[in-house]
Design a protein around this motif. Structure first.
Motif: not given
Length: 405
Positions: A265-294
């Motif tokens: 139950i604990a392992a499955a519980g994080g799937l939906l919250p991660f799905g809600s922030i999945f696309i935003e994680m791409y922009f945050i990682f790109t801002s931090f590691w590819n030196y883009k302005v967020y």
């Protein structure tokens, strides 16, 4: 864009056409990114509607049916006794559901730190929206450190009150653990990364003066506020006030299917919250590691609020299934359900490192996964604390309105 083509040595008409094409390309790219953001927000919003509806159905189904069973007249005691003998699911564990969990000190410190991080994240995002922190690199990190020190009272208050309600005796150790849990992890990882940077002679090493300033800020502001918060929480928020009495002898937990185990139950519980922030994680990682302005912190605020709502709803549903399996070890399970979101974020960071970056070598790999680990630890504490709080409120609600004793 004018100076970009003005000195290229081409005919002025060609330069003018290139400027128009460049402006259109940038405008198209910005519109495309905004459409992606809005699609992500809409997708997450529909997920929130579905989960809140599911939680509402669960509450109406359990409360309406079970309240009718328990709210019987005194003259119907025979039927009531027969119903009690036939009851199954979450009502059977009413004598154990409020039993203090194992490792209660660590749980209290984690929940206190996580609630503090929830407020901290909200404050920093609001400050960034109102100001211009993103224009200069490092100002957001400075605001984060200062706000963490100022909100340490909240972490101490939540941790101290929760530890007292769980009948903990070593409140001084719990207070110290709350004050040092996240700073200790951050300092340990940063110390290792700083040592590697010094060995490689890199400018990424944090200056010694900055480290001293942060340590002084923690010692003379964050730690005292945590002490005050713990004392206030122990004295003002320490009454258990459980709806049901706790039995002296713990009830045995029946063996269920593997997918009803706390770990599954604990392992499955994080799937939906991660799905809600999945696309935003791409922009945050790109801002931090590819030196883009967020700069779209308005979208980040919406995603942050959606993450909190989805995490709370998923934890309530998972806790309901766990209690229906007659397993009353919900405290760490609810924390783990929400905290597992950070596990999926870390797995996504591995994918991003392999396919989206061009980092190679020991030095860059250590820095990437070191700072990502700090972010994931903070995210795990924040989501886990929110999940525990939501599950606790849900359990108190359903057991307060039935005659358990």
């Amino acid at each position: 864009l004018g100076p970009l083509w003005s000195g290229c040595g081409l005919d002025p008409s060609i330069c003018f056409l290139l400027q128009i094409c460049s402006a259109n390309a940038v405008a198209w790219l910005c519109c495309d990114l905004l459409q992606i953001h809005w699609f992500s927000i809409f997708n997450s919003f529909m997920m929130v509607m579905f989960l809140t509806g599911l939680v509402a159905i669960i509450l109406m189904r359990t409360l309406r049916r079970d309240y009718a069973r328990y709210a019987k007249e005194d003259g119907d005691l025979e039927n009531l006794e027969r119903d009690l003998n036939e009851e199954t699911g979450w009502k059977l564990v009413h004598g154990d559901v409020f039993r203090p969990p194992q490792h209660r000190m660590l749980l209290a410190a984690s929940v206190g730190t996580g609630i503090q991080l929830c407020l901290l994240g909200l404050f920093v995002i609001l400050l960034t929206i109102m100001g211009t922190f993103y224009e200069e690199r490092g100002t957001i990190l400075t605001a984060f450190i200062v706000c963490y020190a100022l909100t340490s009272f909240v972490g101490g208050y939540v941790s101290g009150g929760l530890y007292a309600r769980m009948e903990g005796k070593g409140w001084i150790q719990a207070m110290v653990l709350t004050a040092t849990l996240l700073p200790g992890v951050v300092f340990g990882i940063t110390f290792i990364l700083n040592t590697i940077a010094i060995v490689y002679g890199s400018l990424a090493a944090v200056p010694f003066g900055y480290i001293v300033i942060v340590l002084l800020l923690w010692a003379f502001l964050s730690f005292p506020l945590c002490i005050v918060g713990t004392i206030v929480g122990r004295n003002w928020n320490s009454v258990p006030n459980h709806p049901c009495r706790v039995k002296r002898i713990p009830s045995p937990i029946p063996v269920k299917q593997w997918y009803l185990s706390p770990l599954a139950i604990a392992a499955a519980g994080g799937l939906l919250p991660f799905g809600s922030i999945f696309i935003e994680m791409y922009f945050i990682f790109t801002s931090f590691w590819n030196y883009k302005v967020y700069y779209v912190y308005g979208f980040m605020l919406l995603v942050f609020l959606i993450l909190l709502i989805v995490t709370a709803c998923v934890t309530i549903v998972g806790t309901y299934f766990l209690l229906n399996a007659e397993n009353y070890h919900w405290q760490w399970t609810s924390f783990g359900m929400a905290a597992s979101t950070a596990l999926y974020v870390f797995l996504y960071s591995v994918h991003y490192f392999v396919f989206k970056t061009h980092m190679t070598g020991f030095f860059q790999t250590c820095f990437y996964f070191g700072y990502t680990a700090i972010f994931c630890v903070g995210l795990a504490l924040m989501c886990g604390a929110l999940g525990f709080w939501a599950a606790s409120a849900f359990i108190r609600t359903i057991y307060r309105n039935v005659k358990c004793d």
